[in-house]
Scaffold this active site. Sequence first.
Site, mmCIF file in Angstrom:
data_model
loop_
_atom_site.group_PDB
_atom_site.id
_atom_site.type_symbol
_atom_site.label_atom_id
_atom_site.label_comp_id
_atom_site.label_asym_id
_atom_site.label_seq_id
_atom_site.Cartn_x
_atom_site.Cartn_y
_atom_site.Cartn_z
ATOM 1 N N GLN A 267 1.056 1.588 -7.387
ATOM 2 C CA GLN A 267 2.071 2.694 -6.811
ATOM 3 C C GLN A 267 3.525 1.968 -7.040
ATOM 4 O O GLN A 267 3.547 0.823 -7.391
ATOM 5 C CB GLN A 267 1.933 2.856 -5.251
ATOM 6 N N ASP A 320 1.482 -4.558 4.516
ATOM 7 C CA ASP A 320 2.540 -5.023 5.009
ATOM 8 C C ASP A 320 2.565 -6.064 6.116
ATOM 9 O O ASP A 320 3.579 -6.653 6.496
ATOM 10 C CB ASP A 320 3.262 -3.723 5.395
ATOM 11 N N ASP A 374 -9.912 -1.730 -3.840
ATOM 12 C CA ASP A 374 -10.558 -0.382 -3.113
ATOM 13 C C ASP A 374 -11.061 -0.633 -1.792
ATOM 14 O O ASP A 374 -12.086 -1.249 -1.419
ATOM 15 C CB ASP A 374 -11.524 0.461 -3.944
ATOM 16 N N ASP A 394 -5.002 1.596 9.253
ATOM 17 C CA ASP A 394 -3.586 1.595 9.052
ATOM 18 C C ASP A 394 -3.425 2.042 7.434
ATOM 19 O O ASP A 394 -3.076 1.307 6.669
ATOM 20 C CB ASP A 394 -2.789 0.375 9.187
#
Length: 429
Positions: A267, A320, A374, A394
């Site tokens: 992404q 994150d 994945d 999350d």
Amino acid sequence: MSRPPLGGQGRAPIPVTPGTGRFLVLVCVFVCAACGLVYELELVALASYLMGDSVTQASVVLSVMVFAMGLGSLAAKRLRCRAAAGFGLVEAGLALVGGCSAMALYAVFAWTGGWGGAWSEGPRWVLVGISLGIGVLIGAEVPLLMVLIQRIRRQDPGGAVADLFAADYVGALVGGLAFPFVLLPLLGQLTGALLTGAVNAVAGGALVLGLFRRDLSARGRWLLLVANVVVLSLLATAWVLVDDFERAARHAMFGAHVRVAEQTAVQEVVLTGGRSGPLGLYLDGRLRVSGRDARAYYATLVDPAMRGPHARVLVLGGGDGLAAREVLRHPGVRRVDVVDSDPGVVRLARTDPALSALNGRALSDPRVRVSTGDVFGRLRAAPGDLPYDVVICDLPDPGLTDSTKLYSQEFYGLVGRVLSPAGRVVVHG
């Protein structure tokens, strides 16, 4: 008395043998088909990135294009008497529209204040209009190429159609594989589209001006050459300015404090603020972490699930590091496994000063083990003999096709398989 075709097109001999001529036409078909499929995939990918709901965007782009291809095939009937000139102009127009389509769509999104919900009138019609234009031009290719290949050497129509479609389908296969595995990771969406347009213009112009130049008048050859030079010049100018354009578009979308902007294998990742204002982490254009409320959000997500046994915790997503930071605040945690799909996000969470400070450098804690890949597949391969006390999901919102399976019955069945009998699972809703 019959009137000769306009543009000087007659039965002038081609400058190569018929066998070589047919081969060159089929090579051009192959290249143009590859470029056409790249344009389609580029629009689907960019529309999904900007608007989410990739199923809807793919349906809109592909259905409009297929409809427009039918219109283009009908329109090409009027150009059959000028097949060489018509094909050259079609390819020049397709190269310009297809090559600049990604920049045009991105510009509309960046400088119109978003899409006003799922759709707003302006951007919706830009996407539909570009898809319609590309589809019409693609649809006009095959009828004109059919005339040109028959122009070299007459054969039964079925054989000519079979040859053209074989080259077309193989080219589409190559274009479909080149987009996700070569163009997108190496060049990005905008530059990849510009390069495709340049290849498209060169292939179409070279075929007509090289192989069928005697079918055009001197004026027609000059006009077609000028048209291709103009198209290539515009694409080259856009290529030179694409970095400045992306920077300005990101500032329009995310504000003036963009610090990091990179395309990972999964992404686009954008980091804003941190030094001058609250940190913001955007994944594919969507706000993932806000420094203003990150602590409150993750406390609300994690703390209720930690009321009970919590020695072993599994965090799905969370590259994150913020969910892991909140987990580690609770005494008694012995192991935290974090599984995220994007190694680029994990790397930034460990190395970016502002993001690592916000997550308390949780991913460097010896109790935390991070794996990437994945999420669905990793969960399926997880052993069930060492169950987790807590599973924290999350995960990104299910607006994209890739993430919808993470909200399925099969996914929660796999979560239950790795959860202890008294375990708890928490999901962002």
